[in-house]
Design a protein around this motif. Structure first.
Motif, PDB file in Angstrom:
ATOM      1  N   LEU A 113       0.824  -1.201   0.000  1.00 33.67           N
ATOM      2  CA  LEU A 113       0.000   0.000   0.000  1.00 33.67           C
ATOM      3  C   LEU A 113       0.868   1.264   0.000  1.00 33.67           C
ATOM      4  N   ARG A 114       1.944   1.232   0.753  1.00 35.93           N
ATOM      5  CA  ARG A 114       2.880   2.373   0.736  1.00 35.93           C
ATOM      6  C   ARG A 114       3.450   2.581  -0.669  1.00 35.93           C
ATOM      7  N   ASP A 115       3.770   1.478  -1.334  1.00 36.68           N
ATOM      8  CA  ASP A 115       4.346   1.577  -2.675  1.00 36.68           C
ATOM      9  C   ASP A 115       3.332   2.140  -3.665  1.00 36.68           C
ATOM     10  N   ILE A 116       2.076   1.709  -3.569  1.00 33.70           N
ATOM     11  CA  ILE A 116       1.041   2.169  -4.512  1.00 33.70           C
ATOM     12  C   ILE A 116       0.746   3.649  -4.302  1.00 33.70           C
ATOM     13  N   ILE A 117       0.516   4.034  -3.056  1.00 35.03           N
ATOM     14  CA  ILE A 117       0.173   5.433  -2.769  1.00 35.03           C
ATOM     15  C   ILE A 117       1.392   6.327  -2.950  1.00 35.03           C
ATOM     16  N   GLY A 118       2.586   5.796  -2.686  1.00 33.33           N
ATOM     17  CA  GLY A 118       3.802   6.587  -2.838  1.00 33.33           C
ATOM     18  C   GLY A 118       4.077   6.997  -4.266  1.00 33.33           C
ATOM     19  N   ARG A 119       3.438   6.354  -5.225  1.00 34.88           N
ATOM     20  CA  ARG A 119       3.589   6.707  -6.641  1.00 34.88           C
ATOM     21  C   ARG A 119       2.448   7.593  -7.140  1.00 34.88           C
ATOM     22  N   MET A 120       1.623   8.081  -6.215  1.00 34.86           N
ATOM     23  CA  MET A 120       0.466   8.902  -6.584  1.00 34.86           C
ATOM     24  C   MET A 120       0.541  10.256  -5.891  1.00 34.86           C
ATOM     25  N   ASP A 121      -0.016  11.280  -6.549  1.00 37.37           N
ATOM     26  CA  ASP A 121      -0.163  12.573  -5.898  1.00 37.37           C
ATOM     27  C   ASP A 121      -1.313  12.518  -4.899  1.00 37.37           C
ATOM     28  N   LEU A 122      -1.336  13.528  -4.022  1.00 39.74           N
ATOM     29  CA  LEU A 122      -2.344  13.537  -2.963  1.00 39.74           C
ATOM     30  C   LEU A 122      -3.755  13.507  -3.532  1.00 39.74           C
ATOM     31  N   ASN A 123      -4.032  14.378  -4.482  1.00 38.51           N
ATOM     32  CA  ASN A 123      -5.391  14.445  -5.034  1.00 38.51           C
ATOM     33  C   ASN A 123      -5.783  13.147  -5.721  1.00 38.51           C
ATOM     34  N   ASP A 124      -4.819  12.540  -6.437  1.00 39.07           N
ATOM     35  CA  ASP A 124      -5.104  11.263  -7.099  1.00 39.07           C
ATOM     36  C   ASP A 124      -5.387  10.167  -6.079  1.00 39.07           C
ATOM     37  N   ALA A 125      -4.612  10.147  -5.007  1.00 34.12           N
ATOM     38  CA  ALA A 125      -4.786   9.116  -3.987  1.00 34.12           C
ATOM     39  C   ALA A 125      -6.132   9.244  -3.290  1.00 34.12           C
ATOM     40  N   LEU A 126      -6.518  10.478  -2.943  1.00 36.13           N
ATOM     41  CA  LEU A 126      -7.775  10.684  -2.231  1.00 36.13           C
ATOM     42  C   LEU A 126      -8.983  10.354  -3.093  1.00 36.13           C
ATOM     43  N   GLY A 127      -8.830  10.478  -4.395  1.00 30.78           N
ATOM     44  CA  GLY A 127      -9.964  10.213  -5.272  1.00 30.78           C
ATOM     45  C   GLY A 127      -9.921   8.881  -5.979  1.00 30.78           C
ATOM     46  N   SER A 128      -9.018   7.982  -5.580  1.00 28.68           N
ATOM     47  CA  SER A 128      -8.864   6.713  -6.308  1.00 28.68           C
ATOM     48  C   SER A 128      -8.876   5.517  -5.354  1.00 28.68           C
ATOM     49  N   THR A 129      -9.779   5.527  -4.393  1.00 30.35           N
ATOM     50  CA  THR A 129      -9.831   4.440  -3.420  1.00 30.35           C
ATOM     51  C   THR A 129     -10.096   3.090  -4.081  1.00 30.35           C
ATOM     52  N   SER A 130     -11.055   3.057  -4.992  1.00 29.08           N
ATOM     53  CA  SER A 130     -11.381   1.800  -5.680  1.00 29.08           C
ATOM     54  C   SER A 130     -10.192   1.290  -6.490  1.00 29.08           C
ATOM     55  N   LYS A 131      -9.505   2.203  -7.154  1.00 28.15           N
ATOM     56  CA  LYS A 131      -8.340   1.819  -7.957  1.00 28.15           C
ATOM     57  C   LYS A 131      -7.238   1.262  -7.061  1.00 28.15           C
ATOM     58  N   ILE A 132      -7.021   1.889  -5.913  1.00 27.42           N
ATOM     59  CA  ILE A 132      -5.991   1.417  -4.981  1.00 27.42           C
ATOM     60  C   ILE A 132      -6.355   0.038  -4.452  1.00 27.42           C
ATOM     61  N   ASN A 133      -7.616  -0.166  -4.122  1.00 26.48           N
ATOM     62  CA  ASN A 133      -8.061  -1.488  -3.645  1.00 26.48           C
ATOM     63  C   ASN A 133      -7.768  -2.568  -4.681  1.00 26.48           C
ATOM     64  N   SER A 134      -8.071  -2.265  -5.936  1.00 24.73           N
ATOM     65  CA  SER A 134      -7.852  -3.243  -6.999  1.00 24.73           C
ATOM     66  C   SER A 134      -6.358  -3.557  -7.173  1.00 24.73           C
ATOM     67  N   GLN A 135      -5.532  -2.515  -7.201  1.00 27.52           N
ATOM     68  CA  GLN A 135      -4.093  -2.729  -7.346  1.00 27.52           C
ATOM     69  C   GLN A 135      -3.512  -3.491  -6.160  1.00 27.52           C
ATOM     70  N   LEU A 136      -3.999  -3.173  -4.974  1.00 29.55           N
ATOM     71  CA  LEU A 136      -3.497  -3.861  -3.781  1.00 29.55           C
ATOM     72  C   LEU A 136      -3.879  -5.335  -3.789  1.00 29.55           C
ATOM     73  N   ALA A 137      -5.109  -5.637  -4.192  1.00 32.05           N
ATOM     74  CA  ALA A 137      -5.552  -7.033  -4.247  1.00 32.05           C
ATOM     75  C   ALA A 137      -4.722  -7.828  -5.257  1.00 32.05           C
ATOM     76  N   ASP A 138      -4.412  -7.208  -6.414  1.00 28.87           N
ATOM     77  CA  ASP A 138      -3.585  -7.885  -7.415  1.00 28.87           C
ATOM     78  C   ASP A 138      -2.158  -8.102  -6.911  1.00 28.87           C
ATOM     79  N   ALA A 139      -1.638  -7.129  -6.167  1.00 30.81           N
ATOM     80  CA  ALA A 139      -0.246  -7.210  -5.711  1.00 30.81           C
ATOM     81  C   ALA A 139      -0.040  -8.287  -4.661  1.00 30.81           C
TER      82      ALA A 139
END
Length: 288
Positions: A113-139
């Protein structure tokens, strides 16, 4: 008595050899401390003292990863917390390959999760919860298999910026809303002026059209009257005009003026004019 003691000993030995593995569990049998075999749920026989049974639940477990901080690509600090559900898919790996497979799984999820969010800007991270969940599940899907665990569901419960960033975002949001409100107000006023001007222009045009229509109607009526009069005069006889002339002479003669101008052709009719008669009478009286 001896037989009774023997029967009791046999029963106790039998009972000590019996183990029960509950439903939705697996049993790991160790012989002299070494893994021997895996058994399913039900009645299992082990050799007392020599063998040992370890039970591993295969049911789904909920887990919660408490709040911890992550730094985004643009160096903004956000706090996140997760919930997940997992189950044991390989009891051998789960029990023997790691001293604490659940803790290892949690640390693995945190790292990804640190790696995924660390590659995103703040605004992108706050507005991409579903995308982060999907990437985390795949990882984490294949990696957790090393621990004999499968993560069925992982969900980010919250992504919160730090207090300072939240205050700055609130100020920015307020400024944006005020700007939008000011623009909408100005646009509304401009639209109102436009509609008012348009209505006034339309009213002026309608009034001008009405006046023009009235003038045209009046002119048409006057032209019709003149045409009708002209047509009537064209049909009138010479006697009508003589009578009109004599009538006019009579009206002039009755007036205060002593001078009358007439056409030479009408000189024979002067006797019909009262004023002429009076002048003629006065001239005769003077001669006498």
């Amino acid at each position: 008595m001896v037989y009774l003691i023997l029967v009791i000993v046999v029963i106790l030995l039998f009972l000590s050899c019996c183990r029960v593995v509950p439903q939705n569990n697996e049993g790991l049998i160790e012989t002299l401390g070494k893994y021997s075999r895996t058994v399913k749920a039900g009645l299992v026989f082990v050799i007392p003292v020599i063998q040992r049974l370890r039970r591993v639940s295969l049911a789904m477990f909920p887990a919660e990863i408490s709040k911890y901080s992550i730094i985004t690509k643009d160096n903004a600090e956000i706090t996140t917390s997760l919930t997940l559900n997992y189950l044991v898919t390989d009891s051998y790996k789960y029990f023997y390959n790691n001293t604490d497979s659940v803790k290892s799984m949690v640390e693995l999820i945190r790292g990804h999760l640190r790696d995924i969010i660390g590659r995103m800007d703040l605004n992108d991270a706050l507005g991409s919860t579903s995308k982060i969940n999907s990437q985390l599940a795949d990882a984490i899907g294949d990696l957790t298999d090393l621990y004999g665990i499968r993560v069925v569901r992982v969900n980010i419960d919250e992504l919160l910026p730090s207090v300072e960033i939240q205050k700055a975002m609130d100020k920015q949001l307020t400024a944006d809303r005020e700007k939008i409100a000011a623009i909408e107000k100005a646009e509304g006023e401009a639209k109102n002026i436009e509609l008012t001007t348009k209505a006034k222009n339309e009213a002026l045009i309608a009034t001008a059209k009405a006046k023009a229509e009235a003038v045209k109607t009046e002119a048409d009526a006057e032209a019709y009257r003149i045409n009708q009069l002209q047509a009537s005069l064209d049909k009138a006889s010479d006697g009508y005009f003589r009578n009109q002339s004599l009538d006019s002479f009579n009206k002039l003669a009755s007036g205060p003026s002593n001078l009358i101008v007439v056409d030479k052709d009408d000189m024979t009719n002067l006797g019909a004019v009262p004023a002429t008669a009076k002048i003629w009478q006065k001239s005769t009286d003077k001669k006498e």
